[in-house]
Design a protein around this motif. Sequence first.
Motif, mmCIF file in Angstrom:
data_model
loop_
_atom_site.group_PDB
_atom_site.id
_atom_site.type_symbol
_atom_site.label_atom_id
_atom_site.label_comp_id
_atom_site.label_asym_id
_atom_site.label_seq_id
_atom_site.Cartn_x
_atom_site.Cartn_y
_atom_site.Cartn_z
ATOM 1 N N ALA A 18 -7.063 0.349 -1.123
ATOM 2 C CA ALA A 18 -6.717 -0.417 0.147
ATOM 3 C C ALA A 18 -7.607 -2.225 -0.456
ATOM 4 O O ALA A 18 -7.205 -3.135 -0.028
ATOM 5 N N PHE B 3 -7.518 -5.521 1.788
ATOM 6 C CA PHE B 3 -8.246 -4.922 2.635
ATOM 7 C C PHE B 3 -9.927 -4.943 2.431
ATOM 8 O O PHE B 3 -10.234 -4.475 1.317
ATOM 9 N N PHE C 207 -8.386 -0.050 5.967
ATOM 10 C CA PHE C 207 -6.859 -0.235 5.512
ATOM 11 C C PHE C 207 -6.347 1.330 6.381
ATOM 12 O O PHE C 207 -5.144 1.527 6.769
ATOM 13 N N ALA D 172 0.828 -1.040 0.025
ATOM 14 C CA ALA D 172 0.204 -0.141 -0.263
ATOM 15 C C ALA D 172 0.663 1.668 0.012
ATOM 16 O O ALA D 172 0.586 2.277 -0.785
#
Length: 172
Positions: A136, A141, A147, A121
């Motif tokens: 995300a 996530f 996230f 990320a």
Amino acid sequence: MQARIGQSRIVFRGNGEGGLGLDFIWDVSGDPKMPGDDDFSRPVSGTNSVRQPALNAKGGLSPRGARKVQDFLHQNFTRKLTLAEMAAVCALSPSHFVRAFARTFGVPPHQYILDLRLDLAERLLADNRMTIADIAHICGFSSQSHFTTVMKKYRQVTPLQARMGKLNAKLR
């Protein structure tokens, strides 16, 4: 204690990120690797906080099992994983796998996966063309809110703050 022929010792060196990473394994003859440990201490491309397995940790995974599960997690961390699935890679029961994994890598499997997701990320946040919600989702996530919560808890910044920091660093 004086090392005798046939004995091995582990040499630690800082990984440049404030932690210790396993650097090399040397035996007395000077051979940098022990037999059977081909590419064991290699860094995984693209990750910032690669955790290296502790070799021969009492109650931990075997070197082969550690390699197999590490490769499996690095290939599949963006999707939902179950403990049973991860344990099957090493042919262990889920409860034994969790204990052995934590002894080998220093963190439970869930934390290891979160670290992999957060590393990806952070790299994706540098690209301003992707929305935080898309990042995300790509990183595995369940939502942008999840996230943001996880990133704030473990990296002490929100995704937007991380993005702005990366953009400012590029401009300098």
